[in-house]
Design a protein around this motif. Structure first.
Motif, short mmCIF file in Angstrom:
data_model
loop_
_atom_site.label_atom_id
_atom_site.label_comp_id
_atom_site.label_asym_id
_atom_site.label_seq_id
_atom_site.Cartn_x
_atom_site.Cartn_y
_atom_site.Cartn_z
N PRO A 110 40.52 28.80 33.40
CA PRO A 110 39.63 28.92 32.19
C PRO A 110 38.30 28.41 32.36
O PRO A 110 37.84 27.50 33.30
CB PRO A 110 40.40 27.38 31.32
N ILE A 111 37.37 29.21 31.85
CA ILE A 111 36.01 29.13 31.97
C ILE A 111 35.53 28.72 30.43
O ILE A 111 35.48 29.53 29.55
CB ILE A 111 35.15 30.36 32.44
N PHE A 112 34.79 27.52 30.43
CA PHE A 112 34.55 27.09 29.06
C PHE A 112 32.84 27.53 28.97
O PHE A 112 32.16 26.81 29.95
CB PHE A 112 34.69 25.94 28.63
N SER A 113 32.52 27.63 27.64
CA SER A 113 30.91 27.41 27.67
C SER A 113 30.62 26.75 26.32
O SER A 113 31.70 27.03 25.37
CB SER A 113 30.23 28.90 27.70
N GLY A 114 29.61 26.15 25.84
CA GLY A 114 29.44 25.36 24.77
C GLY A 114 28.24 24.49 24.99
O GLY A 114 27.42 24.73 25.74
N VAL A 115 28.19 23.68 23.64
CA VAL A 115 27.22 22.73 23.82
C VAL A 115 27.65 21.53 23.33
O VAL A 115 28.73 21.25 22.76
CB VAL A 115 26.32 23.31 22.61
N ILE A 116 26.76 20.16 23.58
CA ILE A 116 27.04 18.85 23.15
C ILE A 116 25.86 18.74 22.21
O ILE A 116 24.73 18.89 22.81
CB ILE A 116 27.12 18.10 24.30
N VAL A 117 26.15 18.21 21.24
CA VAL A 117 25.21 17.98 20.15
C VAL A 117 25.13 16.71 19.41
O VAL A 117 26.16 15.92 19.45
CB VAL A 117 25.05 19.14 19.00
N PRO A 118 23.89 16.03 19.07
CA PRO A 118 24.04 14.77 18.36
C PRO A 118 24.68 15.11 16.76
O PRO A 118 24.46 15.96 16.40
CB PRO A 118 22.67 14.04 18.34
N GLY A 119 25.48 13.93 16.70
CA GLY A 119 26.11 14.00 15.15
C GLY A 119 27.26 14.68 15.02
O GLY A 119 27.87 15.08 15.89
N GLU A 120 27.85 14.89 13.92
CA GLU A 120 29.02 15.60 13.50
C GLU A 120 28.81 17.15 13.38
O GLU A 120 27.85 17.62 13.17
CB GLU A 120 29.62 15.16 12.28
N MET A 121 30.07 17.66 13.58
CA MET A 121 29.85 19.45 12.97
C MET A 121 29.54 19.26 11.70
O MET A 121 29.94 18.53 10.64
CB MET A 121 31.27 19.92 13.33
N PRO A 122 28.66 20.32 11.39
CA PRO A 122 28.64 20.52 9.66
C PRO A 122 29.51 20.84 8.92
O PRO A 122 30.49 21.48 9.44
CB PRO A 122 27.36 21.75 9.77
N PRO A 123 29.49 20.27 7.73
CA PRO A 123 30.67 20.51 6.86
C PRO A 123 30.80 21.88 6.44
O PRO A 123 29.66 22.61 6.15
CB PRO A 123 30.46 19.55 5.64
N PHE A 124 32.06 22.25 6.35
CA PHE A 124 32.28 23.79 5.72
C PHE A 124 31.76 23.79 4.32
O PHE A 124 32.28 22.73 3.56
CB PHE A 124 33.72 24.14 5.86
N PRO A 125 31.30 24.71 3.80
CA PRO A 125 30.67 24.94 2.46
C PRO A 125 32.03 25.37 1.44
O PRO A 125 32.89 26.02 2.04
CB PRO A 125 29.77 26.07 2.28
N GLU A 126 31.95 25.28 0.19
CA GLU A 126 33.03 25.54 -0.59
C GLU A 126 32.85 27.43 -0.33
O GLU A 126 32.10 27.83 -0.36
CB GLU A 126 32.74 25.20 -1.95
N PRO A 127 34.09 28.05 -0.71
CA PRO A 127 34.13 29.24 -0.72
C PRO A 127 33.37 29.90 -1.86
O PRO A 127 33.38 29.32 -2.90
CB PRO A 127 35.64 29.79 -0.89
N ALA A 128 32.82 31.16 -1.75
CA ALA A 128 32.13 31.68 -3.01
C ALA A 128 32.92 32.23 -3.68
O ALA A 128 34.15 32.43 -3.48
CB ALA A 128 31.32 32.83 -2.30
N ASP A 129 32.59 32.10 -5.16
CA ASP A 129 33.51 32.84 -6.25
C ASP A 129 33.75 34.30 -5.99
O ASP A 129 32.75 34.78 -5.57
CB ASP A 129 33.27 32.34 -7.56
#
Length: 129
Positions: A110-129
């Motif tokens: 397995p080969i991973f790529s990615g990032v480490i960031v300060p804080g939490e993952m941004p919240p998901f927005p509500e779905p559009a109507d």
């Protein structure tokens, strides 16, 4: 080496559910914060021809400085390849950090790529109507 516990299989309408899968392995990363002993515990669905799998895992990665805990999901298809993503929250020395990783799981190692960031993952927005 990798230790795998295969879990329990249940036939469902259109797929086989495999619960209680556990995969334990040692990961080495270019960023030592993401190296250590990883345990993935999950559920997988296998579709009729056995050529398509989707899964959801809980993930714990431990090393001397702390640990990462989170979730992962992905798929593997004999004709379409593989995708696997993880979002992990840091604990111990990694408290307040979040790792977002993508695995190239089409390789034998397995080969991973990615990032480490300060804080939490941004919240998901509500779905559009």
């Amino acid at each position: 080496g990798t230790d795998i516990s295969e879990g329990t299989r249940t036939q469902e309408a259109g797929f086989v559910r495999i619960e209680g899968i556990e995969v334990m392995d040692t990961y080495e990363a270019s960023d030592p914060r993401l190296s250590g002993e990883m345990t993935k515990t999950g559920t997988m669905h296998s579709y009729p021809d056995g050529g398509l799998y989707v899964w959801a895992n809980s993930v714990v990665l431990n090393n001397e400085a702390g640990r990462w805990v989170g979730t992962a999901n992905g798929f593997w298809g004999s004709s379409i390849g593989c995708a696997y993503t993880m979002t992990l929250d840091g604990e111990g020395a990694y408290e307040g950090l979040t790792a977002h990783l993508v695995e190239d799981c089409a390789t034998t190692t397995p080969i991973f790529s990615g990032v480490i960031v300060p804080g939490e993952m941004p919240p998901f927005p509500e779905p559009a109507d």
